[in-house]
Scaffold this motif. Structure first.
Motif, mmCIF file in Angstrom:
data_model
loop_
_atom_site.group_PDB
_atom_site.id
_atom_site.type_symbol
_atom_site.label_atom_id
_atom_site.label_comp_id
_atom_site.label_asym_id
_atom_site.label_seq_id
_atom_site.Cartn_x
_atom_site.Cartn_y
_atom_site.Cartn_z
ATOM 1 N N GLU A 174 0.681 -1.120 0.143
ATOM 2 C CA GLU A 174 -0.187 0.008 0.131
ATOM 3 C C GLU A 174 0.850 1.128 -0.043
ATOM 4 N N GLY A 175 0.444 2.334 -0.725
ATOM 5 C CA GLY A 175 1.353 3.485 -0.927
ATOM 6 C C GLY A 175 2.367 3.398 -1.777
ATOM 7 N N VAL A 176 2.584 2.320 -2.306
ATOM 8 C CA VAL A 176 3.864 2.153 -3.271
ATOM 9 C C VAL A 176 3.652 1.878 -4.836
ATOM 10 N N ASP A 177 4.333 2.535 -5.697
ATOM 11 C CA ASP A 177 3.920 1.946 -6.859
ATOM 12 C C ASP A 177 3.982 0.626 -7.332
ATOM 13 N N GLY A 178 5.105 -0.168 -7.075
ATOM 14 C CA GLY A 178 4.966 -1.524 -7.145
ATOM 15 C C GLY A 178 5.057 -1.882 -8.727
ATOM 16 N N VAL A 179 5.264 -0.922 -9.615
ATOM 17 C CA VAL A 179 5.307 -1.379 -11.055
ATOM 18 C C VAL A 179 6.424 -0.688 -11.642
ATOM 19 N N TYR A 180 6.426 0.746 -11.445
ATOM 20 C CA TYR A 180 7.324 1.784 -12.190
ATOM 21 C C TYR A 180 7.652 1.491 -13.611
ATOM 22 N N ASN A 181 6.513 1.085 -14.217
ATOM 23 C CA ASN A 181 6.498 0.783 -15.812
ATOM 24 C C ASN A 181 7.211 -0.214 -16.082
ATOM 25 N N GLN A 182 7.734 -1.145 -15.287
ATOM 26 C CA GLN A 182 8.533 -2.291 -15.412
ATOM 27 C C GLN A 182 7.592 -3.324 -16.226
ATOM 28 N N ASP A 183 6.420 -3.244 -16.119
ATOM 29 C CA ASP A 183 5.492 -4.260 -16.789
ATOM 30 C C ASP A 183 5.486 -4.129 -18.490
ATOM 31 N N LEU A 184 6.018 -2.911 -18.789
ATOM 32 C CA LEU A 184 6.142 -2.757 -20.311
ATOM 33 C C LEU A 184 7.336 -3.551 -20.963
ATOM 34 N N ALA A 185 8.093 -3.839 -20.245
ATOM 35 C CA ALA A 185 9.063 -4.829 -21.086
ATOM 36 C C ALA A 185 10.010 -5.639 -19.947
ATOM 37 N N LYS A 186 10.251 -6.759 -20.171
ATOM 38 C CA LYS A 186 11.241 -7.446 -19.066
ATOM 39 C C LYS A 186 12.725 -7.053 -19.033
ATOM 40 N N GLU A 187 13.062 -5.974 -20.047
ATOM 41 C CA GLU A 187 14.295 -5.445 -19.821
ATOM 42 C C GLU A 187 14.648 -4.092 -19.254
ATOM 43 N N ILE A 188 13.233 -3.699 -18.635
ATOM 44 C CA ILE A 188 13.440 -2.393 -17.854
ATOM 45 C C ILE A 188 14.005 -2.497 -16.643
ATOM 46 N N LEU A 189 14.999 -1.856 -16.108
ATOM 47 C CA LEU A 189 15.625 -1.686 -14.766
ATOM 48 C C LEU A 189 15.706 -0.141 -14.263
ATOM 49 N N LEU A 190 15.138 0.169 -13.064
ATOM 50 C CA LEU A 190 15.168 1.209 -12.506
ATOM 51 C C LEU A 190 16.500 1.215 -11.686
ATOM 52 N N ILE A 191 17.278 2.317 -11.891
ATOM 53 C CA ILE A 191 18.834 2.355 -11.435
ATOM 54 C C ILE A 191 18.856 3.695 -10.495
ATOM 55 N N GLU A 192 19.294 3.883 -9.342
ATOM 56 C CA GLU A 192 19.349 5.023 -8.672
ATOM 57 C C GLU A 192 21.027 5.145 -8.796
ATOM 58 N N ILE A 193 21.644 6.231 -9.019
ATOM 59 C CA ILE A 193 22.964 6.587 -9.192
ATOM 60 C C ILE A 193 23.295 7.883 -8.207
ATOM 61 N N GLY A 194 23.985 7.348 -7.014
ATOM 62 C CA GLY A 194 24.597 8.295 -6.287
ATOM 63 C C GLY A 194 23.430 9.074 -5.653
ATOM 64 N N GLY A 195 23.651 10.202 -4.800
ATOM 65 C CA GLY A 195 22.615 10.917 -4.030
ATOM 66 C C GLY A 195 22.826 12.360 -4.211
ATOM 67 N N PRO A 196 22.445 13.179 -3.511
ATOM 68 C CA PRO A 196 22.473 14.724 -3.745
ATOM 69 C C PRO A 196 24.019 15.228 -3.593
ATOM 70 N N ASP A 197 24.744 14.440 -2.919
ATOM 71 C CA ASP A 197 26.053 14.814 -2.237
ATOM 72 C C ASP A 197 26.989 14.377 -3.350
ATOM 73 N N ASN A 198 26.882 13.694 -4.217
ATOM 74 C CA ASN A 198 27.963 12.991 -5.171
ATOM 75 C C ASN A 198 28.232 14.207 -6.187
ATOM 76 N N THR A 199 29.511 14.119 -6.460
ATOM 77 C CA THR A 199 29.999 15.029 -7.335
ATOM 78 C C THR A 199 29.983 14.435 -9.034
ATOM 79 N N GLU A 200 30.045 15.284 -9.854
ATOM 80 C CA GLU A 200 29.851 15.131 -11.153
ATOM 81 C C GLU A 200 31.062 13.942 -11.362
#
Length: 276
Positions: free
Chosen positions: A225-251
């Motif tokens: 409850e209260g979570v997406d749970g899908v993130y459009n990953q139902d559209l294709a088996k090849e979809i990956l959601l990736i988080e890269i770093g956080g607000p404090d990381n440099t270029e």
């Protein structure tokens, strides 16, 4: 005498060019993957990367063509150091300097590893503002564009690229005296492609950590409850959601990680024969 002059000329030329060549070397671990076929040809490897500019002038041969699609659902996510360098302000969202604006450099790193990267040309958060929509509606906003794109063209891997909200201590790792932005994978556990998404994430997670131990924080499964749970990953088996770093990381930290990500994808999916 003439022969000695030639030898001396070659030596002086090499001595003069050495610092220039060294200055063009990429980030640590930002090697272009070399396919066994290319090794057999004994071609010299040329790098074109620096902390400011990355231009893939020597692209790895595409022995196994591999198409990647970049998606930026939260397109205006950015990094505080990047913002400070760009205009002196500190922010975690910006409509100019953000993940979406970093797409070309990301694609260059992928090309260095023989991967063809295309960006879904939709500034999602700009559309949200134009439509008066909220952040939680970002996935619904990008969905028709993404659906249309993958129906028109087949992609081997689709990366929905994000920036996490955790502080720098949790999103940064030092390896061989060099800092990298950590990554994490988010899998919607309530979509029909869940098992395939998870399998791909597990494989890439292992490959990343084999190159830079601990660079991946692992896989985060979302459901309930209260979570997406899908993130459009139902559209294709090849979809990956990736988080890269956080607000404090440099270029630099972010791009170093992008280079490692490209290597890991090439080893895991495009050219598995390169994996050791």
């Amino acid at each position: 005498m003439l022969k000695k002059l030639k030898v001396l000329s070659v030596f002086l030329f090499f001595f003069f060019m050495l610092p220039i060549i060294a200055g063009q070397l990429p980030f640590p671990n930002n090697e272009k993957l070399v396919h066994p076929k290319e090794k057999a040809e004994e071609k010299p490897v040329v790098y074109a990367a620096s902390s400011e500019t990355v231009t893939a002038t020597d692209v790895a041969p595409n022995y196994n063509p591999f198409e990647v699609l970049f998606v930026f659902t939260h397109s205006h996510e950015t990094y505080k150091p990047v913002m400070k360098n760009a205009n002196g302000t500190v922010a975690v969202y910006d409509d100019q300097t953000n993940l979406f604006s970093m797409q070309k450099t990301m694609a260059d790193y992928f090309r260095l590893n023989g991967l063809t990267a295309t960006t879904l040309d939709v500034d999602v958060m700009k559309l949200l503002k134009q439509n008066g929509a909220q952040m939680y509606q970002a996935y619904a906003t990008v969905r028709p564009y993404l659906s249309k794109e993958i129906k028109q063209k087949k992609y081997d891997l689709i990366l929905d690229i994000h920036r996490d909200s955790l502080p720098g201590a949790k999103t940064t790792i030092k390896h061989n005296e060099v800092n990298y932005a950590k990554v994490a994978f988010v899998i919607g556990a309530e979509n029909p492609n869940y098992k395939a998404n998870l399998s791909n994430a597990n494989a890439l997670n292992s490959s990343l950590n084999s190159i830079v131990p601990g660079i991946s924080r692992g896989i985060i499964e979302k459901k309930g409850e209260g979570v997406d749970g899908v993130y459009n990953q139902d559209l294709a088996k090849e979809i990956l959601l990736i988080e890269i770093g956080g607000p404090d990381n440099t270029e630099d930290e972010v791009y170093r990680t992008i280079s490692i990500l490209a290597q890991a994808i090439a080893k895991t999916f495009a050219n598995p024969e390169l994996a050791s």
